[in-house]
Enzyme design. Sequence first.
Site, mmCIF file in Angstrom:
data_model
loop_
_atom_site.group_PDB
_atom_site.id
_atom_site.type_symbol
_atom_site.label_atom_id
_atom_site.label_comp_id
_atom_site.label_asym_id
_atom_site.label_seq_id
_atom_site.Cartn_x
_atom_site.Cartn_y
_atom_site.Cartn_z
ATOM 1 N N GLU A 174 0.824 -1.208 0.000
ATOM 2 C CA GLU A 174 0.000 0.000 0.000
ATOM 3 C C GLU A 174 0.863 1.265 0.000
ATOM 4 O O GLU A 174 0.491 2.278 -0.603
ATOM 5 C CB GLU A 174 -0.952 -0.030 1.191
ATOM 6 C CG GLU A 174 -2.019 -1.110 1.010
ATOM 7 C CD GLU A 174 -2.947 -1.261 2.184
ATOM 8 O OE1 GLU A 174 -4.186 -1.334 1.956
ATOM 9 O OE2 GLU A 174 -2.462 -1.318 3.329
ATOM 10 N N GLU B 44 -4.137 -9.686 3.013
ATOM 11 C CA GLU B 44 -5.022 -9.459 4.163
ATOM 12 C C GLU B 44 -6.190 -10.436 4.235
ATOM 13 O O GLU B 44 -6.581 -10.881 5.325
ATOM 14 C CB GLU B 44 -5.543 -8.018 4.141
ATOM 15 C CG GLU B 44 -4.554 -6.973 4.619
ATOM 16 C CD GLU B 44 -3.595 -6.514 3.534
ATOM 17 O OE1 GLU B 44 -2.891 -5.521 3.739
ATOM 18 O OE2 GLU B 44 -3.541 -7.156 2.453
#
Length: 295
Positions: A149, A169
Amino acid sequence: MRVGDAEIRTQDGEMRAQAFPPAARITDDDRAEPGSEEQTVTDSPVLTERIDGVLVVTINRPEARNAINTEAAEGIAAAMSELDADDDLVAGVVTGAGSTFCAGMDLKAFLAGERPSVRERGFAGIVRQPPVKPLIAAVEGHAIAGGFEVVLACDLIVAADNAVFGLPEVRRGLVAAGGGLLRLRERVPYHLAVEWALTGEFVSAAVAAEVHLVNRLTKPGAAKETAIELARLIARNGPLAVRASKAIITASRDWAADEAFTKQDEFAEPVRSSADAREGALAFKEKRAPVWRGE
């Protein structure tokens, strides 16, 4: 407002400055001689170095695979504020110390009660509010979860061919809510973004380059230097023009077709009437390199 501070909005809407601990600055005096055992410049979790108008920001937690804790997030936020506030800086590079770019959030620090984010800028001091000026990710090894990210919050990506990207995730019952899902769909085709996000599988640098997520692919150990060279190519240009060009590309995603040129003029006209624009034309006429003043 000091360099290293950031503006935050209070509940009543007033803007005030929030100070972050500055990242450690690398100077010529800090550099050890080649072969010296004193190679470690500092124990600071974030280091910065200035090279020809480029701010190089290094996440310096190799013992934790450069995972982000609160101190690292604050150091990155301070570096991003420094990049935007200093007129001598035109572009930035963010990289990781050692063999890993960033393994995401430091889970040990999180379980100890830390929150690796900074108000306004978000996780890692960058994902919610990247710098206004261009930023290049120089990736060696793994850039996964929050590390990916951070990469996606950058404007360009240089990766060693041993780099690995991914948003795993979902494999832990979580959502990649640090901008990964929001930005990935803009960087790769929709069906690939969905596959990567829903399977949580890792993606090799070769595949990332094949789908044009990566701008430059290098041999292992060369990502940082290649990213600096790319940043230098940007930094040699007119700083006002560079900043406005990025702003137009970023903001125009939300512009309606019938208003795009009008909104573009808000960024372009001040540059067109600037002293730098006149200097660029004069330097071309006189067959010399322009001398930019940022005004």
